[in-house]
Design a protein around this motif. Structure first.
Motif, PDB file in Angstrom:
ATOM      1  N   PHE A  63      19.814-111.096  -7.965  1.00 46.76           N
ATOM      2  CA  PHE A  63      18.113-110.747  -9.135  1.00 46.76           C
ATOM      3  C   PHE A  63      17.430-110.267  -8.047  1.00 46.76           C
ATOM      4  CE2 PHE A  63      18.813-114.305 -11.300  1.00 46.76           C
ATOM      5  CZ  PHE A  63      17.967-113.838 -11.899  1.00 46.76           C
ATOM      6  N   LEU A 120      13.242-109.083 -16.240  1.00 46.16           N
ATOM      7  CA  LEU A 120      14.016-109.443 -14.764  1.00 46.16           C
ATOM      8  C   LEU A 120      14.179-111.298 -14.655  1.00 46.16           C
ATOM      9  CD1 LEU A 120      14.067-106.808 -12.034  1.00 46.16           C
ATOM     10  CD2 LEU A 120      15.625-106.956 -13.554  1.00 46.16           C
ATOM     11  N   LEU A 121      12.834-111.456 -14.515  1.00 46.92           N
ATOM     12  CA  LEU A 121      13.163-113.020 -14.432  1.00 46.92           C
ATOM     13  C   LEU A 121      12.394-113.761 -15.940  1.00 46.92           C
ATOM     14  CD1 LEU A 121      10.214-113.558 -11.704  1.00 46.92           C
ATOM     15  CD2 LEU A 121      12.463-113.611 -11.741  1.00 46.92           C
ATOM     16  N   GLU A 160       9.546-104.025 -17.925  1.00 47.91           N
ATOM     17  CA  GLU A 160      11.117-103.799 -17.298  1.00 47.91           C
ATOM     18  C   GLU A 160      11.173-105.379 -15.892  1.00 47.91           C
ATOM     19  OE1 GLU A 160      12.263-100.071 -17.360  1.00 47.91           O
ATOM     20  OE2 GLU A 160      13.217-100.196 -18.977  1.00 47.91           O
ATOM     21  N   ARG A 161      10.475-104.518 -14.910  1.00 45.33           N
ATOM     22  CA  ARG A 161      10.542-106.540 -13.793  1.00 45.33           C
ATOM     23  C   ARG A 161      10.290-107.771 -14.738  1.00 45.33           C
ATOM     24  NH1 ARG A 161       7.803-101.334 -11.434  1.00 45.33           N
ATOM     25  NH2 ARG A 161       6.353-101.584 -12.597  1.00 45.33           N
ATOM     26  N   ALA A 162       9.295-107.743 -15.523  1.00 40.01           N
ATOM     27  CA  ALA A 162       8.492-108.657 -15.803  1.00 40.01           C
ATOM     28  C   ALA A 162       9.987-108.974 -16.407  1.00 40.01           C
ATOM     29  CB  ALA A 162       7.598-109.152 -16.737  1.00 40.01           C
ATOM     30  N   PRO A 189      11.118-121.058 -14.309  1.00 42.92           N
ATOM     31  CA  PRO A 189      11.641-121.476 -12.998  1.00 42.92           C
ATOM     32  C   PRO A 189      12.576-121.675 -12.245  1.00 42.92           C
ATOM     33  CG  PRO A 189      11.735-122.695 -15.583  1.00 42.92           C
ATOM     34  CD  PRO A 189      12.136-121.564 -15.968  1.00 42.92           C
ATOM     35  N   ILE A 242      14.286-119.468 -10.491  1.00 38.04           N
ATOM     36  CA  ILE A 242      14.335-118.195 -10.332  1.00 38.04           C
ATOM     37  C   ILE A 242      12.830-117.917  -9.234  1.00 38.04           C
ATOM     38  CG2 ILE A 242      15.451-115.520 -10.123  1.00 38.04           C
ATOM     39  CD1 ILE A 242      17.184-116.703 -10.882  1.00 38.04           C
ATOM     40  N   GLY A 243      12.262-117.828 -10.107  1.00 35.20           N
ATOM     41  CA  GLY A 243      10.433-117.483  -9.361  1.00 35.20           C
ATOM     42  C   GLY A 243       9.822-116.824 -10.060  1.00 35.20           C
ATOM     43  N   THR A 244       8.512-116.415 -10.431  1.00 36.83           N
ATOM     44  CA  THR A 244       7.531-115.887 -10.913  1.00 36.83           C
ATOM     45  C   THR A 244       7.809-114.368 -10.338  1.00 36.83           C
ATOM     46  OG1 THR A 244       6.225-116.226  -9.565  1.00 36.83           O
ATOM     47  CG2 THR A 244       6.652-117.887 -11.055  1.00 36.83           C
ATOM     48  N   VAL A 245       6.458-113.382 -11.070  1.00 37.54           N
ATOM     49  CA  VAL A 245       6.438-111.909 -11.025  1.00 37.54           C
ATOM     50  C   VAL A 245       4.953-112.164 -11.496  1.00 37.54           C
ATOM     51  CG1 VAL A 245       7.922-111.422 -13.428  1.00 37.54           C
ATOM     52  CG2 VAL A 245       6.779-109.953 -11.651  1.00 37.54           C
ATOM     53  N   GLU A 246       4.060-110.952 -11.365  1.00 41.59           N
ATOM     54  CA  GLU A 246       2.817-111.080 -11.600  1.00 41.59           C
ATOM     55  C   GLU A 246       2.677-109.160 -11.338  1.00 41.59           C
ATOM     56  OE1 GLU A 246      -0.030-114.213 -11.685  1.00 41.59           O
ATOM     57  OE2 GLU A 246      -0.871-112.727 -10.139  1.00 41.59           O
ATOM     58  N   GLU A 247       1.873-108.807 -12.549  1.00 42.13           N
ATOM     59  CA  GLU A 247       1.051-107.494 -12.083  1.00 42.13           C
ATOM     60  C   GLU A 247      -0.030-106.632 -12.699  1.00 42.13           C
ATOM     61  OE1 GLU A 247       4.538-104.759 -11.972  1.00 42.13           O
ATOM     62  OE2 GLU A 247       4.213-103.094 -12.148  1.00 42.13           O
ATOM     63  N   GLU A 248      -0.385-106.184 -11.998  1.00 43.40           N
ATOM     64  CA  GLU A 248      -1.634-105.354 -12.466  1.00 43.40           C
ATOM     65  C   GLU A 248      -1.192-103.945 -13.240  1.00 43.40           C
ATOM     66  OE1 GLU A 248      -5.603-104.913 -10.989  1.00 43.40           O
ATOM     67  OE2 GLU A 248      -5.733-106.389  -9.802  1.00 43.40           O
ATOM     68  N   LYS A 280      14.175-102.433  -9.404  1.00 43.42           N
ATOM     69  CA  LYS A 280      13.068-101.478 -10.058  1.00 43.42           C
ATOM     70  C   LYS A 280      10.930-101.317  -9.609  1.00 43.42           C
ATOM     71  CE  LYS A 280      15.038-102.863 -14.430  1.00 43.42           C
ATOM     72  NZ  LYS A 280      15.954-101.775 -15.219  1.00 43.42           N
ATOM     73  N   SER A 327       1.766-102.725  -6.956  1.00 39.34           N
ATOM     74  CA  SER A 327       0.857-103.943  -7.791  1.00 39.34           C
ATOM     75  C   SER A 327       1.993-104.726  -8.322  1.00 39.34           C
ATOM     76  CB  SER A 327       0.049-102.826  -9.114  1.00 39.34           C
ATOM     77  OG  SER A 327       0.849-102.164 -10.411  1.00 39.34           O
ATOM     78  N   ALA A 328       2.904-104.629  -8.259  1.00 35.09           N
ATOM     79  CA  ALA A 328       4.267-105.605  -8.908  1.00 35.09           C
ATOM     80  C   ALA A 328       3.916-106.479  -7.226  1.00 35.09           C
ATOM     81  CB  ALA A 328       5.567-104.947  -9.311  1.00 35.09           C
ATOM     82  N   LYS A 329       4.400-108.175  -7.719  1.00 30.90           N
ATOM     83  CA  LYS A 329       4.509-108.941  -6.873  1.00 30.90           C
ATOM     84  C   LYS A 329       5.180-109.852  -7.257  1.00 30.90           C
ATOM     85  CE  LYS A 329       2.007-112.361  -3.708  1.00 30.90           C
ATOM     86  NZ  LYS A 329       0.967-112.851  -3.198  1.00 30.90           N
ATOM     87  N   PHE A 330       6.847-110.525  -6.725  1.00 31.59           N
ATOM     88  CA  PHE A 330       7.295-111.063  -7.276  1.00 31.59           C
ATOM     89  C   PHE A 330       6.941-112.398  -5.981  1.00 31.59           C
ATOM     90  CE2 PHE A 330       9.206-107.442  -9.791  1.00 31.59           C
ATOM     91  CZ  PHE A 330       9.340-108.147 -10.580  1.00 31.59           C
ATOM     92  N   GLN A 331       7.654-113.376  -6.612  1.00 30.97           N
ATOM     93  CA  GLN A 331       7.713-114.818  -5.976  1.00 30.97           C
ATOM     94  C   GLN A 331       8.955-115.615  -6.218  1.00 30.97           C
ATOM     95  OE1 GLN A 331       5.458-118.084  -5.751  1.00 30.97           O
ATOM     96  NE2 GLN A 331       4.956-117.396  -3.787  1.00 30.97           N
ATOM     97  N   ILE A 332      10.487-115.282  -5.439  1.00 36.09           N
ATOM     98  CA  ILE A 332      11.487-115.449  -5.734  1.00 36.09           C
ATOM     99  C   ILE A 332      11.520-117.248  -4.459  1.00 36.09           C
ATOM    100  CG2 ILE A 332      13.740-114.756  -5.104  1.00 36.09           C
ATOM    101  CD1 ILE A 332      12.360-113.719  -7.283  1.00 36.09           C
ATOM    102  N   ASN A 333      12.699-117.943  -5.494  1.00 32.28           N
ATOM    103  CA  ASN A 333      12.844-118.907  -4.808  1.00 32.28           C
ATOM    104  C   ASN A 333      14.220-119.207  -3.448  1.00 32.28           C
ATOM    105  OD1 ASN A 333      10.914-120.702  -5.893  1.00 32.28           O
ATOM    106  ND2 ASN A 333      12.219-121.101  -7.626  1.00 32.28           N
TER     107      ASN A 333
END
Lengths: 380, 380
Positions: free
Chosen positions: A80, B280-281, B276-278, B308, B310-316, A87, A109-115
């Motif tokens: 991952f 991934l999760l 595509e980035r979003a 749940p 792996i994590g989260t992703v957020e993007e404008e 990407k 502008s992309a922000k991931f938070q990964i465990n």
């Protein structure tokens, strides 16, 4: 942990370390990538317990564009994490672990938070302390691997044959592999090595293939360090560890015939094309063999193959020399194809004794240093 | 039969016909390639009963370097025959059938003898007699196929949805495909077509994909001829036949919403990268959805995804226009990726009505001629 790095430089080091990481592992943390951020570098580690790869990304190398704000260590899910980094939208990426084992990955502008997981739980690297160290020219090592791994056994019945037997004695490095149907042996005379260094190890064929892929990308010489149960190859900023196979490799020296009754010299590439044609049909028959008829008396070499359902093929083979007794011999074309490919475009000499005895292939130039042996197939 | 031909010209025609031939067929002779040698040409035919491809190799085309000594017909095992021809040593190949159904293939020093079958046993081609014929510009036809086949159903539950619904009426060609989760509709105004020609057919999606691959290699216009149960596409020296699907295609016109409460305009390529980035999760979570929040009140569009484990992703998301009511909507990212790819690098307009109603994508230029519709996913 908090650092910002040029994304493409980071990706190239990630790719290196990913080679060791498998998603099919019985040790869950080994699906992860260990990342240790020090004052002036980042160390990435991946492992599948057979192979461990460590890559150092230095802050002193301007290409990395690496700014370290805060040190630390974490293990992140390897696949991952690398998919995400590949990407991301910006040419830089920032990775930050504030508390616990959660990493924030930010780019544009992309922000991931990964465990992630605690880096303390990642298996420790083997410690290599040895004076058995030699430097191998990159091209030579690649060639040694390419010419021997093809003969490594894919069967699990004799695990020791899944390795390449590498010995260093009197300044000569010898690599041998055999699956008991064929054998490949390559010798290299090493120059400028310290007196008295010798070793005798069996390196898993898979490790050698992985190593070969990695050193193809760099052009630096490779330092090889040997201990009792590990071998370490160092090149560029990468450390490549492999475990060794335990046990005694069979004695192979007496397998290589020293005399011949029929010999032929021909171009490996042209002969390979003929074998590939003949095997189109032989592959379809129950016993996949092609037949070679050598008639020095008529200066004729003919290859043939057939499949009762499909048809037959026959072809005269061009030779540059042909001597000895007339002979008909059959063999598995796959073994011959592998062998011929390992010679590249060279002229080779094939030496036969009888239809049931192994025959040898050597380059006509430099006959001492590379020999490939193939056991024929009995068809009568 | 006896002819000699330039091998690479022959291979390129073989490759064409091979597209129709499958080794998995319940009719054994269809694993074969039919070859008919006439006075001044060779006709190659391959078929899988859905698609039939016929290629004519003319003796009048100097590139073929074709010399016909003797006419005749035979069916040869397609895969072997093409593998053999591709691996032959010389730039020419001679194929000869002297008696029975055995073909001699000679090239340079290599000689194959292959068992064939009686050409009389090969299924006959459908006869196309129709006045329903239109000429389609190559690029337009490729685009029509590319933009619609993605929405063709892969499920077998409603076989009719495995086709592309193509209608010609009043000089407008309309292609529609839907798998009931999404729909793609493309219209093309055809110029210079005969008055009164119209048709309404359903062509299997697989046939369209195969056709698209073939016309990519040529640059000629494509003539399309329609009968009751077959369609024939003619381009260059190739005839491409496909059977039609029987049945009534569902009425799709009223599925496309005509009003919108929220609209956004953005660059398809940039938005695709964000999706595509979003994804991934989202791909890792049980229900593979990404969420889009549109807030025209704050001029803000945000995409997010999570898993749940792996994590989260957020993007404008950058937009060039944003109007209407605030809206949160979730959808399958695969549908969105397929849709966005079909627009290429265009600016597009997405129109929403409510979180549970289908939304549409159209190019901001030429909004009438292409519309893609996606049904959102209920997440509450």
């Amino acid at each position: 942990m908090n650092f910002t790095i040029n994304r493409s430089a980071f990706i190239s080091q990630l790719n290196n370390v990913l080679r060791a990481i498998s998603s099919k592992t019985t040790i869950p943390i080994l699906t992860g990538l260990k990342m240790v951020v020090n004052e002036d570098n980042i160390v990435l580690t991946g492992s599948n317990s057979d192979i461990t790869i460590e890559s150092v990304i230095s802050a002193n190398d301007a290409d990395n564009d690496l700014t370290i704000e805060d040190t630390g260590a974490i293990v992140l899910p390897a696949r991952f994490f690398s998919d995400i980094v590949k990407k991301l939208p910006d040419k830089k990426v920032t990775i930050e672990v504030t508390s616990g084992f959660q990493a924030d990955i930010t780019s544009g502008s992309a922000k991931f938070q990964i465990n992630g997981q605690d880096a303390e739980n990642f298996p420790h690297l083997p410690e290599i302390e040895t004076n058995k160290s030699v430097t191998l020219p990159n091209d030579i090592l690649k060639e040694v691997i390419r010419q021997t791994v093809i003969a490594v056994s894919k069967q699990e019945s004799r695990p020791i044959l899944a390795g390449v037997h590498m010995t260093l004695k009197d300044g000569v490095l010898t690599a041998v592999a055999t699956d008991s149907h064929r054998l490949a042996q390559r010798k290299v005379v090493l120059e400028n090595i310290d007196n008295g260094i010798d070793f005798d190890v069996i390196i898993p064929g898979k490790s050698m293939e992985e190593l070969s892929g990695m050193i193809s990308d760099v052009h630096e010489d490779v330092q090889m360090q040997v201990t009792e149960n590990q071998v370490l190859f160092i090149f560029g900023n990468t450390h490549f560890y492999s475990r060794l196979l335990e046990g005694n490799y069979p004695e192979t020296n007496q397998l290589i015939p020293q005399t011949a009754d029929t010999t032929v010299e021909l171009d490996a590439g042209t002969f390979l094309a003929s074998i590939e044609r003949a095997s189109l049909l032989s592959h379809e028959s129950r016993n996949d063999v092609v037949k070679l008829s050598l008639k020095p008396s008529e200066n004729l070499v003919r290859i043939s193959g057939d499949s009762p359902d499909i048809g037959t093929v026959e072809e005269e083979v061009g030779t540059s020399a042909l001597d000895g007794n007339d002979l008909e011999i059959s063999f598995n074309p796959n073994y011959m194809k592998d062998a011929l490919r390992s010679f590249g475009q060279a002229t080779i000499k094939i030496s036969f004794t009888s239809p049931l005895r192994p025959f040898t292939l050597v380059p006509t130039e430099d006959q001492e240093n590379f020999v490939h042996l193939i056991t024929p197939v009995r068809t009568f």
